[in-house]
Design a protein around this motif. Structure first.
Motif, PDB file in Angstrom:
ATOM      1  N   ALA A  99       0.815  -1.221   0.000  1.00  0.00           N
ATOM      2  CA  ALA A  99       0.000   0.000   0.000  1.00  0.00           C
ATOM      3  C   ALA A  99       0.842   1.261   0.000  1.00  0.00           C
ATOM      4  O   ALA A  99       1.784   1.402   0.761  1.00  0.00           O
ATOM      5  CB  ALA A  99      -0.909  -0.005   1.214  1.00  0.00           C
ATOM      6  N   GLY A 100       0.481   2.134  -0.876  1.00  0.00           N
ATOM      7  CA  GLY A 100       0.790   3.548  -0.855  1.00  0.00           C
ATOM      8  C   GLY A 100       2.188   4.048  -0.607  1.00  0.00           C
ATOM      9  O   GLY A 100       2.347   5.025   0.119  1.00  0.00           O
ATOM     10  N   ALA A 101       3.238   3.434  -1.141  1.00  0.00           N
ATOM     11  CA  ALA A 101       4.560   4.017  -0.973  1.00  0.00           C
ATOM     12  C   ALA A 101       4.605   5.364  -1.700  1.00  0.00           C
ATOM     13  O   ALA A 101       3.978   5.540  -2.735  1.00  0.00           O
ATOM     14  CB  ALA A 101       5.619   3.080  -1.525  1.00  0.00           C
ATOM     15  N   ASN A 102       5.347   6.306  -1.113  1.00  0.00           N
ATOM     16  CA  ASN A 102       5.443   7.616  -1.749  1.00  0.00           C
ATOM     17  C   ASN A 102       6.052   7.482  -3.130  1.00  0.00           C
ATOM     18  O   ASN A 102       7.068   6.813  -3.313  1.00  0.00           O
ATOM     19  CB  ASN A 102       6.311   8.547  -0.902  1.00  0.00           C
ATOM     20  CG  ASN A 102       5.595   9.006   0.347  1.00  0.00           C
ATOM     21  OD1 ASN A 102       5.189   8.187   1.156  1.00  0.00           O
ATOM     22  ND2 ASN A 102       5.413  10.289   0.488  1.00  0.00           N
ATOM     23  N   ALA A 103       5.406   8.117  -4.109  1.00  0.00           N
ATOM     24  CA  ALA A 103       5.902   8.027  -5.482  1.00  0.00           C
ATOM     25  C   ALA A 103       7.291   8.655  -5.585  1.00  0.00           C
ATOM     26  O   ALA A 103       8.200   8.107  -6.198  1.00  0.00           O
ATOM     27  CB  ALA A 103       4.925   8.722  -6.418  1.00  0.00           C
ATOM     28  N   SER A 104       7.473   9.802  -4.987  1.00  0.00           N
ATOM     29  CA  SER A 104       8.792  10.416  -4.991  1.00  0.00           C
ATOM     30  C   SER A 104       9.082  10.928  -3.594  1.00  0.00           C
ATOM     31  O   SER A 104       8.164  11.335  -2.864  1.00  0.00           O
ATOM     32  CB  SER A 104       8.837  11.556  -6.004  1.00  0.00           C
ATOM     33  OG  SER A 104       7.890  12.535  -5.647  1.00  0.00           O
ATOM     34  N   ASP A 164       2.970   1.295   7.597  1.00  0.00           N
ATOM     35  CA  ASP A 164       1.557   0.926   7.630  1.00  0.00           C
ATOM     36  C   ASP A 164       0.694   2.189   7.533  1.00  0.00           C
ATOM     37  O   ASP A 164       0.569   2.942   8.503  1.00  0.00           O
ATOM     38  CB  ASP A 164       1.268   0.180   8.939  1.00  0.00           C
ATOM     39  CG  ASP A 164      -0.196  -0.202   9.086  1.00  0.00           C
ATOM     40  OD1 ASP A 164      -0.990   0.101   8.164  1.00  0.00           O
ATOM     41  OD2 ASP A 164      -0.544  -0.804  10.115  1.00  0.00           O
ATOM     42  N   PRO A 165       0.087   2.434   6.376  1.00  0.00           N
ATOM     43  CA  PRO A 165      -0.680   3.675   6.212  1.00  0.00           C
ATOM     44  C   PRO A 165      -1.832   3.805   7.209  1.00  0.00           C
ATOM     45  O   PRO A 165      -2.278   4.910   7.487  1.00  0.00           O
ATOM     46  CB  PRO A 165      -1.223   3.581   4.783  1.00  0.00           C
ATOM     47  CG  PRO A 165      -0.505   2.465   4.135  1.00  0.00           C
ATOM     48  CD  PRO A 165       0.043   1.583   5.198  1.00  0.00           C
ATOM     49  N   VAL A 189       5.388   7.207   3.443  1.00  0.00           N
ATOM     50  CA  VAL A 189       4.946   5.821   3.589  1.00  0.00           C
ATOM     51  C   VAL A 189       5.926   4.891   2.893  1.00  0.00           C
ATOM     52  O   VAL A 189       6.302   5.121   1.734  1.00  0.00           O
ATOM     53  CB  VAL A 189       3.539   5.635   2.984  1.00  0.00           C
ATOM     54  CG1 VAL A 189       3.095   4.176   3.097  1.00  0.00           C
ATOM     55  CG2 VAL A 189       2.548   6.538   3.686  1.00  0.00           C
ATOM     56  N   GLY A 190       6.330   3.858   3.597  1.00  0.00           N
ATOM     57  CA  GLY A 190       7.217   2.872   2.986  1.00  0.00           C
ATOM     58  C   GLY A 190       8.119   2.229   4.022  1.00  0.00           C
ATOM     59  O   GLY A 190       8.100   2.595   5.210  1.00  0.00           O
ATOM     60  N   VAL A 197      -5.430  -1.486   4.285  1.00  0.00           N
ATOM     61  CA  VAL A 197      -4.392  -2.457   4.631  1.00  0.00           C
ATOM     62  C   VAL A 197      -4.947  -3.863   4.853  1.00  0.00           C
ATOM     63  O   VAL A 197      -4.188  -4.778   5.144  1.00  0.00           O
ATOM     64  CB  VAL A 197      -3.566  -2.008   5.857  1.00  0.00           C
ATOM     65  CG1 VAL A 197      -2.824  -0.717   5.560  1.00  0.00           C
ATOM     66  CG2 VAL A 197      -4.435  -1.860   7.094  1.00  0.00           C
ATOM     67  N   ILE A 198      -6.239  -4.067   4.706  1.00  0.00           N
ATOM     68  CA  ILE A 198      -6.772  -5.434   4.773  1.00  0.00           C
ATOM     69  C   ILE A 198      -6.281  -6.186   3.540  1.00  0.00           C
ATOM     70  O   ILE A 198      -6.331  -5.658   2.415  1.00  0.00           O
ATOM     71  CB  ILE A 198      -8.313  -5.415   4.847  1.00  0.00           C
ATOM     72  CG1 ILE A 198      -8.764  -4.754   6.163  1.00  0.00           C
ATOM     73  CG2 ILE A 198      -8.885  -6.831   4.740  1.00  0.00           C
ATOM     74  CD1 ILE A 198     -10.269  -4.538   6.268  1.00  0.00           C
TER      75      ILE A 198
END
Lengths: 564, 101
Positions: A182-187, A300-301, A315-316, B63-64
């Motif tokens: 989930a949702g790692a920062n693009a840059s 964990d977002p 995030v990451g 996150v599920i």
């Protein structure tokens, strides 16, 4: 053709598991029947809760998923506290439970419990296995999910008939997540971070367990050296920051240091590295770091903005984002925060604030004990006053050297977890610091320590009270010590002897300057050096308290430094 | 009140985990509809929630393990309006049934 049970063991072996913890029962007899020859060591605990806490300890010390096995019904329900504990503290755990035969599911059969349903809110993922053929895929997925991203517990429930059935062993497919992480920062937001640093006057870094789980301790310290800003750690972050660093203020939170809590209250820019910001860390969330813009580095977002809305989220995996942060500072002149650092980390605030309270002998005793522990050794605690004294006095750079039940605060965790740690790291010294209340919640695991002759050292800080609850009763409930008196505790030395374990006792000595008996050093040297399990009871003043203390619901700035 | 729509794989427990994200907060689920949507499933929820909890739930859902997508929540004034809007928009399941027929 192999049975489902044999397939389970083969899958565990394939995952690199050499040790599992469990307790047999009707639904898992087929599993135990196939254990011999599997190449996996099974540690028989004396209660399923002991098994799951031991698996947690093993996982925390080994950095891999721990495995706990229990039968259906009560065996499975006895795992629940450990599953919740692993969820809160991000511990990878694979729980395998036996279930009643497939054709009995839903009939309220003997020892039937819907453990899948019971643990849905606690597990990261779970499966009720429906065919023997799917066992390899399910277990592969279980380990991948337990260990991936933010680690956590998973549960695999297998009906007894599927463990007995024989099938051709299918080749497990490669586990493919249903969607990317989930949702790692693009840059990486280098410019934003630099701008925040440039406008800050009182920055602070807060370090949590995420740094250690990511294996990012070295790069974190590289970053902190570069930023050179006051730094604090959560109870699970202890050991991640070099203790010698002049900017390190110690632990934060309800029983954190005066320096840490004061700096967090005053900061205008807070970097959070791999911490959840739970209420034991923040105090009153509405008054936590009231003037701060928060930059949250987190894998964990779901943990972002939970307590306070952040200015920036990165995030990451910290093993990716922290090096990027270091790199982003190349050629950037980090502002000089030395004046702020001098105030925040200065001697005036550095005093722990133990005042004149009666805890000093216990604190000095722990100092004497910890000073004798090798650098890369483990201190495992139970939950209560002793836990907080141990956290305050922990003084090691070994990132995994302090193991405790932090999020759930499960009394009974200490002894079985220490057993798991010792089995995961047999060459390392393992000390369990427990209380007289907590140790009795899983004291039966002394039998496990004895059976495997594990050199776990068990210290009981005995104040003949449920000490932390009593402290709250003293401070906030007008000394109404309702149901916290444990003055009728058993004789712990005799209890240890009943399990075949040597025990001894040490009390305070008011005639000495330290309050400790003159032979304390000799006793501790002997206690730590023996190659077998051993118990030491330290008789602590009954009304000793843990300070500083932030009262529940108060702001960090409202900490009590001593008894009024 | 907010309308939430999530896409998910209909694996064991996923829908329950989605719903428990709401119920663990003591919030009332005014409306739930789960149905096939393409090669996955979707669930539509109507929940009365404060903004902070609404945002928390969205983050928790993401996150599920088998949740594929969480749409931006839509604020609706009341249940009647929300149900009227839902009725006006054919659900994915209805679309599929129509296509089959």
């Amino acid at each position: 053709m192999p049975t489902g049970a044999a397939i389970v063991w083969a899958c565990l072996k394939a995952e690199g598991i050499d040790t599992v913890f469990g307790y047999p029962g009707g639904a898992v007899i087929p599993l135990y029947d196939a254990l011999d020859g599997s190449g996996i060591r099974h540690i028989l605990t004396r209660h399923e809760q002991g098994a799951v806490f031991a698996a947690e300890g093993w996982a925390r010390a080994r950095g891999k998923a721990g495995v706990a096995i229990a039968t259906s019904g009560p065996g499975a329900t006895n795992l629940v506290t450990g599953i919740a504990d692993a969820r809160m503290d991000s511990v990878p755990l694979v729980c395998i439970t036996g279930q009643v035969r497939s054709n009995l599911i839903g009939t309220d059969a003997f020892q039937e419990t819907d453990i899948f349903g019971l643990t849905l809110p606690l597990t990261k993922w779970s499966r009720l296995v429906r065919t023997t053929e799917e066992i390899p895929d399910v277990l592969r997925q279980a380990f991948a999910i337990a260990e991936g991203g933010r680690p956590g517990p998973v549960l695999v429930d297998i009906p007894a008939d599927l463990l007995k059935a024989t099938v051709e062993v299918p080749v497990p497919g490669k586990y493919v997540p249903s969607r990317p992480a989930a949702g790692a920062n693009a840059s990486f937001p280098s410019a934003a971070l630099q701008a925040l640093l440039q406008s800050a006057k009182k920055p602070v870094a807060l370090v949590g367990a995420g740094v250690k789980l990511a294996g990012a301790k070295d790069v974190l310290n590289q970053l902190l050296d570069r930023l050179n800003i006051p730094t604090t750690a959560t109870v699970h972050g202890l050991g991640a920051v070099q203790k010698e660093a002049p900017y390190f203020m110690g632990m934060v939170g309800m029983h954190g240091t005066r320096a840490s809590n004061t700096a967090l209250h005053e900061t205008d820019l807070l970097f959070v590295f791999g911490a959840r910001l739970d209420d034991r860390v923040t105090g009153d969330p509405a008054r936590f770091a009231p003037d701060a813009r928060i930059v949250h580095f987190e894998i964990d977002p779901s943990q972002l903005d939970r307590v306070r809305r952040g200015e920036l989220a990165v995030v990451g995996d910290l093993n990716d984002t922290l090096p990027q942060f270091v790199q982003s500072l190349d050629g950037f002149a980090v502002p000089d925060f030395s004046a702020w650092r001098t105030v925040a980390c200065g001697p005036e605030r550095a005093a722990l604030g133990t005042g004149t309270n009666t805890a000093l002998p216990a604190i000095r005793f722990l100092d004497e004990l910890f000073a004798r522990m090798p650098e890369q050794s483990y201190i495992v605690t139970d939950v209560g006053q002793h836990q907080m004294w141990a956290a305050q006095r922990f003084n090691s750079n070994f990132p995994f050297g302090f193991i405790t039940s932090g999020g759930l605060g499960s009394m009974g965790f200490g002894l079985p977890a220490a057993i798991g740690v010792q089995l995961a790291q047999p060459e390392r010294k393992v000390l369990c610091v427990s209380g007289d209340g907590g140790v009795q919640m899983n004291v039966q695991e002394l039998a496990t320590a004895k059976r495997f002759n594990l050199p776990v050292k068990l210290l009981i800080v005995d104040n003949k009270y449920l000490g932390m609850v009593r402290q709250w009763q003293q401070l906030f409930y007008d000394r109404n010590y309702a149901e916290t008196d444990l003055s009728d505790n058993p004789d712990f030395v005799m209890l240890a002897q009943a399990y075949g374990i040597k025990g001894r006792r040490l009390g305070i000595d008011p005639t000495t300057e330290t309050g400790l008996p003159a032979n304390t050093g000799d006793v501790l040297n002997d206690f730590l050096s023996s190659p077998e399990p051993e118990l030491l009871v330290f008789e602590c003043p009954p009304e000793a308290n843990v300070f500083p203390m932030v009262p529940s619901g108060a702001a960090l700035s409202e900490m009590l430094l001593e008894e009024k | 009140m907010y309308r939430f729509r999530l896409r998910y794989l209909n694996s064991q427990g996923t829908l329950m985990r989605i719903l428990m994200t709401v119920t663990r907060r003591g919030l009332d689920l005014s409306y739930v509809q789960a149905e096939p949507a393409g090669d996955a499933y979707q669930v539509t929820l109507l929940v009365e929630a404060p903004v902070k909890q609404m945002l928390q739930m969205c983050r928790d859902w993401r996150v599920i393990v088998d949740v594929l997508e969480v749409e931006q929540p839509v604020e609706v004034r009341n249940l009647e309006e929300a149900l009227a809007n839902l009725a006006a928009l054919p659900s994915s399941g209805a679309e599929r049934a129509a296509a089959v027929n």
